[in-house]
Motif scaffolding. Structure first.
Motif, short mmCIF file in Angstrom:
data_model
loop_
_atom_site.label_atom_id
_atom_site.label_comp_id
_atom_site.label_asym_id
_atom_site.label_seq_id
_atom_site.Cartn_x
_atom_site.Cartn_y
_atom_site.Cartn_z
N PHE A 63 0.85 -1.19 0.00
CA PHE A 63 0.00 0.00 0.00
C PHE A 63 0.88 1.24 0.00
O PHE A 63 2.06 1.18 0.34
N ASP A 64 0.30 2.37 -0.40
CA ASP A 64 1.00 3.65 -0.38
C ASP A 64 0.87 4.24 1.02
O ASP A 64 -0.23 4.29 1.59
N GLU A 65 2.01 4.71 1.56
CA GLU A 65 2.01 5.28 2.90
C GLU A 65 2.75 6.60 2.88
O GLU A 65 3.83 6.71 2.31
N GLU A 66 2.15 7.61 3.51
CA GLU A 66 2.86 8.87 3.75
C GLU A 66 3.21 8.89 5.23
O GLU A 66 2.33 8.84 6.09
N THR A 67 4.51 8.94 5.54
CA THR A 67 4.96 8.93 6.92
C THR A 67 4.65 10.27 7.59
O THR A 67 4.34 11.26 6.91
N ALA A 68 4.76 10.30 8.91
CA ALA A 68 4.46 11.51 9.67
C ALA A 68 5.33 12.69 9.24
O ALA A 68 4.93 13.85 9.35
N ASP A 69 6.54 12.40 8.72
CA ASP A 69 7.44 13.47 8.29
C ASP A 69 7.33 13.74 6.79
O ASP A 69 8.14 14.48 6.23
N LYS B 173 6.25 2.85 -0.28
CA LYS B 173 5.49 1.65 -0.63
C LYS B 173 5.70 0.71 0.54
O LYS B 173 6.83 0.35 0.86
N SER B 174 4.63 0.34 1.21
CA SER B 174 4.75 -0.41 2.45
C SER B 174 3.97 -1.71 2.39
O SER B 174 2.98 -1.83 1.66
N THR B 175 4.42 -2.67 3.18
CA THR B 175 3.74 -3.94 3.36
C THR B 175 3.84 -4.32 4.83
O THR B 175 4.91 -4.19 5.43
N ILE B 176 2.74 -4.77 5.40
CA ILE B 176 2.72 -5.22 6.79
C ILE B 176 2.27 -6.67 6.81
O ILE B 176 1.26 -7.03 6.18
N THR B 177 3.04 -7.51 7.51
CA THR B 177 2.70 -8.92 7.63
C THR B 177 2.62 -9.29 9.11
O THR B 177 3.17 -8.60 9.97
N LEU B 178 1.94 -10.38 9.38
CA LEU B 178 1.81 -10.91 10.74
C LEU B 178 2.81 -12.05 10.88
O LEU B 178 2.86 -12.95 10.04
N ASP B 179 3.63 -11.98 11.93
CA ASP B 179 4.60 -13.04 12.24
C ASP B 179 4.11 -13.72 13.52
O ASP B 179 4.19 -13.15 14.60
#
Length: 132
Positions: A69-75, A80-86
């Motif tokens: 997904f596209d992410e704009e960081t706080a700064d 381009k980000s991906t989050i997975t569950l481990d």
């Protein structure tokens, strides 16, 4: 699963150095270093949301596990980000921001979230949040 809920920052180590390593400007680093964010993590089916709020800024990322997904960081960096569950207690957040590849590991227990941020050049910051 102990991941969802609200968390308040209680301890932060090396965060300013991490921000410097990813290119955050001096003024933004000073403001962020003094902030005590609250993070709310929710899940509705396959849809996840991580909302982080400070007096300066709020970020709100919506995602599905394993999907880029596209992410704009706080700064203001665009990633381009991906989050997975481990397992059942870890979220692995990979960010590609320009020519930098960064990782944020969120580890959960019943009463806290430990966030480990890995920046360029081996810079690591640890932030601990108490579950509210």
């Amino acid at each position: 699963m102990p991941i969802t809920g609200s968390y308040k920052l209680t301890k932060s180590e090396n965060f300013e150095e991490y921000m410097k390593s990813v290119g955050v400007g001096l003024v933004m680093r000073k403001m962020a270093a003094t902030a005590t964010p609250t993070t709310e993590i929710t899940q509705n089916g396959d849809d996840w949301n991580i909302k982080t709020s400070t007096t300066f800024k709020t970020t709100d990322i919506k995602f599905k596990l394993g999907q880029e997904f596209d992410e704009e960081t706080a700064d203001g960096r665009n990633c381009k980000s991906t989050i997975t569950l481990d397992g059942d207690t870890k979220l692995v957040h990979s960010q590609k921001c320009g020519d930098q590849t960064l990782q944020i590991l969120r580890e959960f227990t019943d009463d806290e979230m430990k966030m480990t941020l890995e920046g360029p050049g081996g810079v690591v910051s640890t932030r601990v949040y108490k579950k509210l």
